[in-house]
Write a protein that holds these residues in place. Structure first.
Motif, PDB file in Angstrom:
ATOM      1  N   PRO A   1     -11.949 -11.009  12.408  1.00 47.52           N
ATOM      2  CA  PRO A   1     -11.303  -9.659  12.426  1.00 47.52           C
ATOM      3  C   PRO A   1     -10.444  -9.860  12.807  1.00 47.52           C
ATOM      4  O   PRO A   1      -9.267  -8.445  11.841  1.00 47.52           O
ATOM      5  CB  PRO A   1     -11.616  -8.744  14.125  1.00 47.52           C
ATOM      6  N   ILE A   2      -9.241 -10.424  12.720  1.00 47.04           N
ATOM      7  CA  ILE A   2      -7.944 -10.552  12.980  1.00 47.04           C
ATOM      8  C   ILE A   2      -8.171 -10.587  10.622  1.00 47.04           C
ATOM      9  O   ILE A   2      -6.533  -9.803  10.622  1.00 47.04           O
ATOM     10  CB  ILE A   2      -7.925 -12.320  12.890  1.00 47.04           C
ATOM     11  N   ALA A   3      -8.252 -11.331  10.153  1.00 46.74           N
ATOM     12  CA  ALA A   3      -8.587 -11.689   8.395  1.00 46.74           C
ATOM     13  C   ALA A   3      -8.779 -10.353   8.019  1.00 46.74           C
ATOM     14  O   ALA A   3      -8.476  -9.513   6.820  1.00 46.74           O
ATOM     15  CB  ALA A   3      -9.348 -12.452   7.959  1.00 46.74           C
ATOM     16  N   GLN A   4      -9.883  -9.635   8.479  1.00 46.35           N
ATOM     17  CA  GLN A   4     -10.612  -8.802   8.170  1.00 46.35           C
ATOM     18  C   GLN A   4      -9.420  -7.574   8.084  1.00 46.35           C
ATOM     19  O   GLN A   4      -9.304  -6.759   7.383  1.00 46.35           O
ATOM     20  CB  GLN A   4     -11.684  -7.755   8.949  1.00 46.35           C
ATOM     21  N   PHE A   5      -8.664  -6.974   9.033  1.00 44.13           N
ATOM     22  CA  PHE A   5      -7.347  -6.464   9.518  1.00 44.13           C
ATOM     23  C   PHE A   5      -6.903  -6.502   8.606  1.00 44.13           C
ATOM     24  O   PHE A   5      -5.940  -5.796   7.984  1.00 44.13           O
ATOM     25  CB  PHE A   5      -6.982  -6.423  11.190  1.00 44.13           C
ATOM     26  N   LEU A   6      -6.453  -7.955   8.287  1.00 41.68           N
ATOM     27  CA  LEU A   6      -4.563  -8.154   7.208  1.00 41.68           C
ATOM     28  C   LEU A   6      -5.571  -7.320   5.721  1.00 41.68           C
ATOM     29  O   LEU A   6      -4.674  -7.354   5.360  1.00 41.68           O
ATOM     30  CB  LEU A   6      -4.880  -9.513   7.545  1.00 41.68           C
ATOM     31  N   ALA A   7      -7.166  -7.985   5.579  1.00 42.61           N
ATOM     32  CA  ALA A   7      -7.724  -7.664   4.147  1.00 42.61           C
ATOM     33  C   ALA A   7      -7.550  -6.496   4.278  1.00 42.61           C
ATOM     34  O   ALA A   7      -6.937  -6.505   3.102  1.00 42.61           O
ATOM     35  CB  ALA A   7      -9.000  -8.694   3.847  1.00 42.61           C
ATOM     36  N   ALA A   8      -7.526  -4.922   5.326  1.00 42.50           N
ATOM     37  CA  ALA A   8      -7.482  -4.553   5.302  1.00 42.50           C
ATOM     38  C   ALA A   8      -6.843  -3.852   5.338  1.00 42.50           C
ATOM     39  O   ALA A   8      -6.520  -2.356   5.140  1.00 42.50           O
ATOM     40  CB  ALA A   8      -8.605  -3.410   6.169  1.00 42.50           C
ATOM     41  N   PHE A   9      -5.649  -4.318   5.882  1.00 48.70           N
ATOM     42  CA  PHE A   9      -3.908  -3.097   5.437  1.00 48.70           C
ATOM     43  C   PHE A   9      -3.747  -2.619   4.262  1.00 48.70           C
ATOM     44  O   PHE A   9      -3.316  -3.279   3.184  1.00 48.70           O
ATOM     45  CB  PHE A   9      -3.105  -4.786   6.299  1.00 48.70           C
ATOM     46  N   PRO A  10      -3.502  -1.404   3.639  1.00 50.26           N
ATOM     47  CA  PRO A  10      -3.472  -0.932   2.684  1.00 50.26           C
ATOM     48  C   PRO A  10      -1.582  -1.529   2.418  1.00 50.26           C
ATOM     49  O   PRO A  10      -0.995  -0.743   3.389  1.00 50.26           O
ATOM     50  CB  PRO A  10      -4.035   0.243   2.479  1.00 50.26           C
ATOM     51  N   ALA A  11      -1.910  -1.947   1.399  1.00 50.64           N
ATOM     52  CA  ALA A  11      -0.184  -2.089   1.117  1.00 50.64           C
ATOM     53  C   ALA A  11       0.882  -1.575   0.797  1.00 50.64           C
ATOM     54  O   ALA A  11       1.777  -1.000   0.790  1.00 50.64           O
ATOM     55  CB  ALA A  11      -0.422  -2.773  -0.381  1.00 50.64           C
ATOM     56  N   ASN A  12      -0.195   0.140   0.843  1.00 46.47           N
ATOM     57  CA  ASN A  12       1.368   1.633   0.887  1.00 46.47           C
ATOM     58  C   ASN A  12       1.685   1.800   2.052  1.00 46.47           C
ATOM     59  O   ASN A  12       2.553   2.571   1.931  1.00 46.47           O
ATOM     60  CB  ASN A  12      -0.554   2.685   0.627  1.00 46.47           C
ATOM     61  N   VAL A  13       0.860   1.227   2.959  1.00 45.57           N
ATOM     62  CA  VAL A  13       2.053   1.381   4.397  1.00 45.57           C
ATOM     63  C   VAL A  13       3.494   0.689   4.093  1.00 45.57           C
ATOM     64  O   VAL A  13       4.172   1.083   4.758  1.00 45.57           O
ATOM     65  CB  VAL A  13       0.908   1.224   5.639  1.00 45.57           C
ATOM     66  N   LEU A  14       3.451  -0.651   3.540  1.00 42.28           N
ATOM     67  CA  LEU A  14       4.748  -1.282   3.290  1.00 42.28           C
ATOM     68  C   LEU A  14       4.983  -1.142   2.272  1.00 42.28           C
ATOM     69  O   LEU A  14       6.394  -1.134   2.301  1.00 42.28           O
ATOM     70  CB  LEU A  14       4.023  -2.429   3.013  1.00 42.28           C
ATOM     71  N   PHE A  15       4.835   0.195   1.510  1.00 40.14           N
ATOM     72  CA  PHE A  15       5.495   0.486   0.151  1.00 40.14           C
ATOM     73  C   PHE A  15       6.656   0.863   0.772  1.00 40.14           C
ATOM     74  O   PHE A  15       7.876   0.873  -0.300  1.00 40.14           O
ATOM     75  CB  PHE A  15       5.270   0.856  -0.365  1.00 40.14           C
ATOM     76  N   PRO A  16       6.503   2.200   1.558  1.00 41.20           N
ATOM     77  CA  PRO A  16       7.700   2.660   2.135  1.00 41.20           C
ATOM     78  C   PRO A  16       9.331   1.592   2.647  1.00 41.20           C
ATOM     79  O   PRO A  16      10.458   1.498   2.292  1.00 41.20           O
ATOM     80  CB  PRO A  16       7.904   3.288   3.465  1.00 41.20           C
ATOM     81  N   ILE A  17       8.749   0.713   3.443  1.00 43.10           N
ATOM     82  CA  ILE A  17       9.887  -0.714   3.442  1.00 43.10           C
ATOM     83  C   ILE A  17      10.584  -1.538   2.298  1.00 43.10           C
ATOM     84  O   ILE A  17      11.588  -1.617   2.663  1.00 43.10           O
ATOM     85  CB  ILE A  17       8.387  -1.584   5.026  1.00 43.10           C
ATOM     86  N   ALA A  18       9.822  -1.757   1.611  1.00 43.00           N
ATOM     87  CA  ALA A  18      10.028  -2.621   0.756  1.00 43.00           C
ATOM     88  C   ALA A  18      10.890  -1.609   0.035  1.00 43.00           C
ATOM     89  O   ALA A  18      12.088  -2.390  -0.927  1.00 43.00           O
ATOM     90  CB  ALA A  18       8.853  -2.373  -0.555  1.00 43.00           C
ATOM     91  N   VAL A  19      11.051   0.267  -0.308  1.00 48.03           N
ATOM     92  CA  VAL A  19      11.804   0.828  -1.112  1.00 48.03           C
ATOM     93  C   VAL A  19      12.958   1.007  -0.147  1.00 48.03           C
ATOM     94  O   VAL A  19      13.581   0.807  -0.700  1.00 48.03           O
ATOM     95  CB  VAL A  19      11.034   2.560  -1.060  1.00 48.03           C
ATOM     96  N   VAL A  20      13.594   1.051   0.685  1.00 46.19           N
ATOM     97  CA  VAL A  20      13.895   1.226   1.765  1.00 46.19           C
ATOM     98  C   VAL A  20      15.144  -0.006   1.663  1.00 46.19           C
ATOM     99  O   VAL A  20      15.894  -0.062   1.806  1.00 46.19           O
ATOM    100  CB  VAL A  20      13.655   1.351   3.444  1.00 46.19           C
ATOM    101  N   ALA A  21      14.224  -1.283   1.554  1.00 48.73           N
ATOM    102  CA  ALA A  21      15.305  -2.162   1.893  1.00 48.73           C
ATOM    103  C   ALA A  21      15.684  -2.654   0.261  1.00 48.73           C
ATOM    104  O   ALA A  21      16.362  -3.243   0.310  1.00 48.73           O
ATOM    105  CB  ALA A  21      13.832  -4.275   2.368  1.00 48.73           C
TER     106      ALA A  21
END
Length: 582
Positions: free
Chosen positions: A414-434
């Protein structure tokens, strides 16, 4: 009195009668779960066929009360896509594995389709599906489901094809000895042998669909904008409004949904499919599932399952066995001429398609546009190659370690499934700000976003390969005291190579696909772009510039097919020829 006792002991029709038919607690729990699933499906399906005008009168909002309904709608779309992907896999992958002439067409087509981005499919299918159901949301729903299907089907098809081509020789010989018909061979030998790898890849495809859920539910093509109720639309709206709390609520809801279908569906299937592992020595640890245990302990459920199993066994044996007959060998020249004619027909069809694409693009494009697209394609190719190499170095050892330990695999699943399902779009704001805060180069630091959702194809396939690795072969390696590098080189790498190639090939194609959303990242009004073919296609799609969309997709498809033919196909043939279990 004795006669009554004797009659009570007589078997009842289909084994469904008698005093033992009474429900127990486990039956009741299973029936409640099944009823709840059907009620949820009925509720979500009612919204999918609602009038199209409701999308305008009741738009997507960030009201937390709507989030459970949005999660249900997204989950139903993904399961509809996964069912379509399974049907596609059984038909297309089987044709490719059984027919050399079909393989000449299907494998290049899968290579091309795998490389076509979700936005590319949406660009040319949204209007078509909406035209089929102009007054209903069903048109937009079909477009979203088809887009999710395109992110799931290719991985599953490649996995099933690889399994069919690597069936152990002794099992193949046994099937020939018992004169199994093609239908019976498929359901009694090939599908069970392929089941462990296919199930893990189905889980990966289900999780991978979450990566593109924003693009499939919040559709923008030129002047056409459609936002279907779902977690993807919620995320798109939350990112546009810079609402961090809404983003976190969406992630939490995703985690709950993934945990639910992992516990209720995938983990029971993994536990059930463990009996299909190809080995001669029983494994010491087996995957467990509380739902599967509940199902087996139910009194009525167990009898109904036995009835369904008997009916399915009867269906799979409807086709008669083949009568032994001498093989007819036709003239070699005739077979070669037929192959030549077939290849000529395929090449003519491809040439005609390319010519139509050239005519379509020639209206507004020049050679400078083509040179620009090719140059950007090589930049994206460099990113994909580096990222796949790094992901392989990280996840192959981890996947082997997990796959050889069923108990750990059950907890990690289930952990691997969640990590695989985690949309990269959620991390885009962090990447943009950084990137903006530290004045970093977007061409370099946006690149890791491409692999965030696709690296898990490598992990899941390696886990599937290590899980299916025969216990008796592991024990032989222990008897010979193979250690460290020698164990990796002589035992486990050859054993998992077919699975790794499937995962790496799919991860490579998925990374090209992900470049559409990863080379362009935004947070509110701040937007960053990396030079590459993905950004080129995304810009053309947003502008509704169809000739450049076609040009970008064509260049991407050619590069993906070239990589597959020069790298991954030779590795496939090597794994099939030298490292199959015999």
């Amino acid at each position: 009195m004795d006669n009554r006792k004797e009659k009570s002991r007589l078997p009842t029709p289909l084994g469904l009668g008698g005093a033992r038919l009474w429900l127990n607690f486990h039956d009741l729990a299973i029936f409640i779960l099944i009823a709840g699933v059907f009620v949820a499906i009925a509720h979500g399906a009612r919204g999918m066929v609602a009038p199209a005008a409701w999308l305008a009168s009741d738009p997507v909002t960030l009201d937390p009360a709507n989030l459970p309904d949005y999660a249900l709608r997204t989950t139903l779309r993904m399961f509809a896509a996964i069912v379509a992907s399974l049907v596609f896999t059984f038909v297309v992958a089987t044709l490719a594995a059984k027919s050399r002439r079909a393989e000449l067409v299907i494998l290049p087509a899968l290579d091309i389709l795998q490389s076509v981005p979700v936005l590319g499919f949406l660009t040319f299918t949204v209007v078509f599906f909406i035209g089929l159901f102009p007054q209903s949301q069903l048109g937009a729903e079909c477009a979203a489901i088809f887009a999710i299907f395109t992110s799931q089907a290719w991985n599953m098809a490649f996995s099933f094809y690889q399994s069919l081509r690597t069936v152990p020789g002794d099992l193949d010989e046994a099937a020939r000895h018992f004169q199994l018909s093609p239908w019976l061979r498929f359901w009694r030998l090939e599908v069970p042998f392929a089941a462990p790898g296919l199930i893990w890849n189905t889980m990966m495809s289900m999780s991978g669909g979450w990566f593109f859920v924003v693009a499939s539910e919040a559709i923008t093509v030129g002047d056409t904008t459609i936002k279907l109720p779902g977690i993807g639309s919620w995320l798109a709206l939350a990112i546009a409004q810079r609402d961090v709390a809404a983003v976190l609520m969406a992630v939490g809801t995703m985690a709950a949904v993934i945990l639910a279908y992992d516990q209720l569906l995938f983990r029971p299937i993994v536990a059930w499919a463990d009996k299909f592992r190809f080995e001669q020595t029983a494994a010491q640890q087996r995957p467990r599932s509380w739902v599967y245990d509940l199902w087996r302990r139910g009194r009525l459920i167990r009898r109904v399952s036995a009835l369904i199993g008997a009916l399915s066994a009867h269906i799979t044996t409807v086709a008669p066995r083949r009568a032994p007959s001498p093989q007819r060998v036709g003239p070699v020249g005739a077979g070669r001429r037929a192959d030549f004619v077939w290849l000529a027909v395929v090449l003519i069809a491809v040439a005609w398609a390319l010519w139509r694409i050239v005519l379509f693009a020639d209206q507004t494009l020049t050679l400078d546009d083509v040179a620009k697209a090719v140059g950007l394609g090589f930049l994206t190719l460099l990113r994909v190659a580096v990222l796949i190499a790094l992901a392989s170095l990280v996840w192959v050892p981890i996947g082997v370690w997990i796959g050889l330990r069923p108990g750990i695999a059950t907890r990690v699943q289930p952990i691997a499934q969640f990590l695989a399902a985690f949309p990269a779009n959620v991390l885009f704001p962090i990447a943009v700000v950084a990137i903006v805060s530290w004045k970093l180069d977007p061409d370099i630091w946006l690149s890791p976003l491409m692999i965030l959702g696709t690296q898990w194809y490598i992990l899941f396939n390696v886990i599937a390969g290590a899980s299916a690795f025969p216990t008796d072969m592991r024990e032989v390696a222990s008897l010979f005291r193979l250690r460290s590098w020698q164990w990796w080189r002589k035992v486990i790498v050859p054993g998992i190579l077919p699975y790794y190639v499937t995962g790496a090939l799919t991860a490579s194609g998925g990374s090209w696909n992900a470049s559409i959303v990863a080379e362009v990242a935004s947070w509110g009004d701040t937007k960053l772009e990396a030079s590459g073919l993905g950004a080129y296609i995304a810009q053309a799609t947003e502008a509704g510039d169809y000739p450049r969309v076609v040009l970008g997709i064509a260049v991407m498809s050619i590069m993906v097919v070239a990589c597959n033919r020069l790298v991954w196909r030779p590795l496939y043939r090597l794994a099939e020829r030298r490292f199959r279990l015999t």
